[in-house]
Motif scaffolding. Structure first.
Motif, PDB file in Angstrom:
ATOM      1  N   SER A  36       9.349  12.037  -5.391  1.00  0.00           N
ATOM      2  CA  SER A  36       8.665  10.765  -5.639  1.00  0.00           C
ATOM      3  C   SER A  36       8.288  10.569  -7.096  1.00  0.00           C
ATOM      4  O   SER A  36       8.432   9.494  -7.647  1.00  0.00           O
ATOM      5  N   SER A  95       1.744   5.697   0.863  1.00  0.00           N
ATOM      6  CA  SER A  95       2.895   4.932   1.345  1.00  0.00           C
ATOM      7  C   SER A  95       2.497   3.501   1.653  1.00  0.00           C
ATOM      8  O   SER A  95       1.385   3.222   2.081  1.00  0.00           O
ATOM      9  N   SER A 129       6.965   2.108   5.028  1.00  0.00           N
ATOM     10  CA  SER A 129       7.829   3.274   5.173  1.00  0.00           C
ATOM     11  C   SER A 129       8.235   3.911   3.851  1.00  0.00           C
ATOM     12  O   SER A 129       8.927   4.917   3.830  1.00  0.00           O
ATOM     13  N   ARG A 130       7.805   3.332   2.710  1.00  0.00           N
ATOM     14  CA  ARG A 130       8.247   3.902   1.429  1.00  0.00           C
ATOM     15  C   ARG A 130       7.061   4.388   0.603  1.00  0.00           C
ATOM     16  O   ARG A 130       5.995   3.775   0.595  1.00  0.00           O
ATOM     17  N   ALA A 177       8.012   1.137  -8.073  1.00  0.00           N
ATOM     18  CA  ALA A 177       7.082   0.578  -7.086  1.00  0.00           C
ATOM     19  C   ALA A 177       6.150  -0.426  -7.755  1.00  0.00           C
ATOM     20  O   ALA A 177       5.687  -0.219  -8.869  1.00  0.00           O
TER      21      ALA A 177
END
Length: 134
Positions: A15, A38, A41-42, A67
């Protein structure tokens, strides 16, 4: 909805440290204490405690590359870091690179860190002392 859960070292590496040197990745793999934030789901952020070669304990936390983060994400990142710091009974250090992340110092300060005069590469090192017993 944002969730925070314990993370395996491999999740932290994948990550946060996709562009890290093999030495950094090896250090992170030794740390089993991490959190993953999270968004559905990511993963959107991760943090982990790493003991470096000189024996000091470092907290690394960052947003996953690509993100999008808002205020709720920042709060979750702070909460994840504080969860880990709450059980540590020794000084903890963290690097803070304001050139890379303009508001990083605010997150670091909200976690209880104070700046030192030390720099590692382009990042100022911040320190959080353990709480004194009441």
């Amino acid at each position: 909805m944002l969730t925070i859960r314990p993370a395996q070292p491999e999740e932290i590496v994948s990550s946060l440290f996709s562009g890290a040197s093999p030495i950094d990745v090896a250090a992170v793999r030794l740390s089993a204490n991490g959190r993953l934030v999270s968004d559905g789901s990511r993963p959107v952020a991760a943090s982990g405690l790493v003991r470096i070669n000189d024996g000091r304990l470092f907290l690394f936390f960052d947003v996953v590359h690509g993100a999008l983060c808002g205020v709720s994400h920042a709060r979750a990142i702070i909460r994840a870091a504080r969860e880990m710091l709450a059980v540590v009974a020794e000084p903890v250090y963290t690097p803070c690179n304001q050139a890379k992340h303009a508001t990083a110092h605010k997150l670091v300060a909200l976690c209880g860190f104070e700046p030192t005069d030390e720099f590692i590469e382009d990042a100022r090192v911040w320190l959080k002392l353990p709480r004194s017993p009441a």
